[in-house]
Write an enzyme that holds these catalytic residues in place. Structure first.
Site, PDB file in Angstrom:
ATOM      1  N   ASN A 127     -19.271-119.235 139.717  1.00  0.00           N
ATOM      2  CA  ASN A 127     -19.747-120.217 139.089  1.00  0.00           C
ATOM      3  C   ASN A 127     -19.316-120.455 137.435  1.00  0.00           C
ATOM      4  OD1 ASN A 127     -21.395-122.269 137.819  1.00  0.00           O
ATOM      5  ND2 ASN A 127     -23.336-121.881 139.110  1.00  0.00           N
ATOM      6  N   ASP A 128     -20.055-119.606 136.684  1.00  0.00           N
ATOM      7  CA  ASP A 128     -19.683-119.836 135.172  1.00  0.00           C
ATOM      8  C   ASP A 128     -18.116-119.498 134.873  1.00  0.00           C
ATOM      9  OD1 ASP A 128     -22.186-120.144 134.497  1.00  0.00           O
ATOM     10  OD2 ASP A 128     -22.785-118.248 134.307  1.00  0.00           O
TER      11      ASP A 128
END
Lengths: 478, 102
Positions: free
Chosen positions: A405-406
């Protein structure tokens, strides 16, 4: 040449094997031999110590031998059993556990030495006292800190940052207490004032207690995604503690080995912190403001996302000329590495060029994702480091993001949000993007991922393993 | 004092050697590297042996025993698990798994 010289030479051979073993680790092809060489060095060093003990004047008491042999049998047995049975996904907690016992053993060695000198009515020299205290402090912090880290990784303790009222004040008080106690011991050793043997042991006990509690309060507030940094740092601590034990016992092989491990832990700590664009201090102080999605969205407003079916995604990938798979921790959690490899092989059999883009902090310890994929039989030349793969996203037809994700959030290129400045994988440069994700939930940084709102992105809402299996089935059906 | 200086010299040089050798290790191998380094700090086992040999009271024996158990678990477990990991790193999958076609 006397026995003592031979023993020291043999220990030097052991230390040289450690260095050469680490050197051979710079390529996957020679790494296994490197580890064996290092193990051989360990056998030589331990064997030489045995010879030293057998031949020492006065010898070792029967009880002493019993402690050595039984201790080795129990510890070795436990180590062997765990090492054989541990799952690769659980590697970070095991490494953390080995850190704990290594640091603990180093502290015990110094504690024993200190108590013995104090009990004999002598006073230790100033330098020995300093090294003893350093060993005890670092070893104890590592012991409890690593146990907490291991518990968090194993899920025994919540992986979320745990902050209780007054924890910061407690940490400061503990640090002051340890420093004052150290000064007392050093001045006592210096002869500035007389200090009784029993009192000095009590003061050392105070130092041990505060260091143990400090280890706990240091690791509790740190969140799961920061674990690669924490484990590396604790690894560096253990190495340093062992080196300090070497100073206390005047044993060069301990000093050399400890220094090597300290250096390796230090380098990895720096690399991991850089990969998250955060300072080590910042991570130690605690996660992103609590880590619980309390931050506002960086893009502002609800983003429009496009969802994609497994069949459509399969068609895109099967007819692409190149696909880059971006695995993240979500893949490990879902145990989806085998499904991932299967999809990769299937696409390759259709003539697609498949590569894997590995962010340095993918997983819970440095290089964790590589081990998981290697276990699933993905050939290591296909695993690409961030700097090597980033230019290739521009030429790639489909990027498949699984459980990351990040590290893919383009917002990192802009200032003013929690991930700003963090090096990311240039997934958004691919011609088309497919993201397998359970929901629109936020990552560790607690902000929305702008990648999901990109018109090129199709979201395949599924658990990593389910999603990959659906894709495998759909590609086969083509 | 010269003894102490010699030891500090060894310490500093060993750190520099460590930096030099380890900064060349690729990211792919960082987990085995850390696990391998972990086994190396199991050398503290030698410290455990030395204090066990010099022990002459129950406290010392206890401390030495725990240090022996910890150190041995560290050494044996560390090397075995590192070897287990490293043998998985292959250029090509050894045998294409039947799962790929099934």
């Amino acid at each position: 040449m006397d026995i003592d010289t031979l023993v020291r030479l043999a220990q030097l051979v052991g230390a040289a094997c450690f260095v050469l073993g680490l050197h051979l680790m710079n390529s996957p092809a020679s790494a296994r031999n490197g580890n064996l060489l290092s193990a051989g060095g360990m056998v030589v060093a331990v064997g030489a110590t045995l010879v030293d003990l057998i031949t020492r004047p006065g010898g070792v008491s029967g009880f002493g031998w019993a402690v050595i042999v039984i201790g080795f049998a129990i510890g070795g047995g436990l180590g062997l059993y765990t090492a054989r049975t541990v799952k690769m996904t659980a590697m970070p907690q095991l490494v953390s556990l080995f850190n704990a016992v290594g640091g603990g053993a180093a502290a015990l060695v110094a504690i024993d030495d200190f108590v013995r000198v104090a009990g004999s009515g002598q006073t230790a020299t100033v330098s020995t006292t300093i090294f003893t205290v350093l060993d005890v402090v670092i070893g104890s912090v590592t012991f409890t800190g690593s146990l907490i880290a291991s518990g968090k990784l194993q899920g025994l303790i919540s992986g979320k940052p745990i902050i209780f009222p007054g924890s910061r004040i407690l940490t400061i008080v503990l640090a002051i207490l340890a420093v004052v106690a150290t000064v007392v011991l050093v001045l006592g050793a210096n002869g500035t004032f007389a200090i009784d043997g029993t009192v000095s042991v009590l003061v050392l006990a105070l130092i041990i207690a505060s260091a143990c509690v400090f280890g706990v309060t240091m690791v509790l507030p740190i969140g799961g995604a920061d674990m690669p940094v924490v484990i590396s740092l604790l690894n560096a601590f253990t190495g340093t503690a062992v080196a300090m034990a070497g100073f206390v016992l005047v044993n060069p092989v301990l000093i050399i080995s400890g220094a090597l491990v300290g250096a390796s832990g230090g380098i990895l700590t720096k690399l991991m912190a850089d990969a998250m664009n955060r300072s080590i201090i910042n991570i130690m102080i605690g996660g992103f403001g609590g880590g619980e999605g309390t931050m506002g969205s960086a893009g502002g407003g609800a983003t429009q996302v496009r969802s994609v079916s497994a069949d459509d995604a399969a068609i895109q990938m099967a007819y692409a000329s190149s696909v880059i798979i971006v695995p993240g921790y979500g893949l490990a959690v879902a145990q989806a590495q085998h499904a991932c490899r299967e999809l990769g092989e299937l696409l390759e059999s259709k003539g697609v060029d498949v590569k894997y883009a590995i962010h340095p902090v993918a997983g819970r310890m440095p290089g964790h994702m590589n081990v998981l994929l290697a276990e699933a039989n993905v050939p290591y030349p296909l695993l690409k480091e961030m700097d090597d793969i980033n230019p290739e996203f521009d030429r790639c037809d489909v990027a498949l993001v699984v459980g990351a994700n990040d590290v893919t959030n383009p917002a990192a290129r802009r200032p003013g949000n929690p991930v700003s400045g963090m090096p990311i994988l240039n997934v958004d440069h691919a011609k088309s993007i497919i993201v397998i994700k359970r929901s629109m939930g936020r990552g560790y940084a607690g902000i929305d991922n702008e990648l999901y709102g990109n018109p090129k992105t199709g979201m395949l809402f599924a658990d990593a393993k389910d999603g990959l299996n659906q894709l495998v089935a759909a590609v086969k059906a083509l | 004092m010269t003894d102490l200086l010699t030891q500090i010299t060894i310490f500093v040089l060993a750190i520099l050697v460590g930096f030099e050798v380890i900064s060349k290790v690729p990211a792919t191998l960082h987990t085995p590297l850390m696990s391998g380094a972990n086994s190396i700090h199991g050398i503290v086992l030698v410290g455990g042996m030395i204090i066990a040999a010099g022990a002459d009271n129950p406290l010392s024996y206890t401390l030495a025993f725990v240090a022996m158990v910890f150190g041995s678990a560290n050494v044996v477990g560390g090397y075995v698990v590192t070897d287990r990991m490293l043998q998985m790193f292959k250029k090509k999958p050894a045998a294409p798994k039947p799962a790929a076609q099934a």
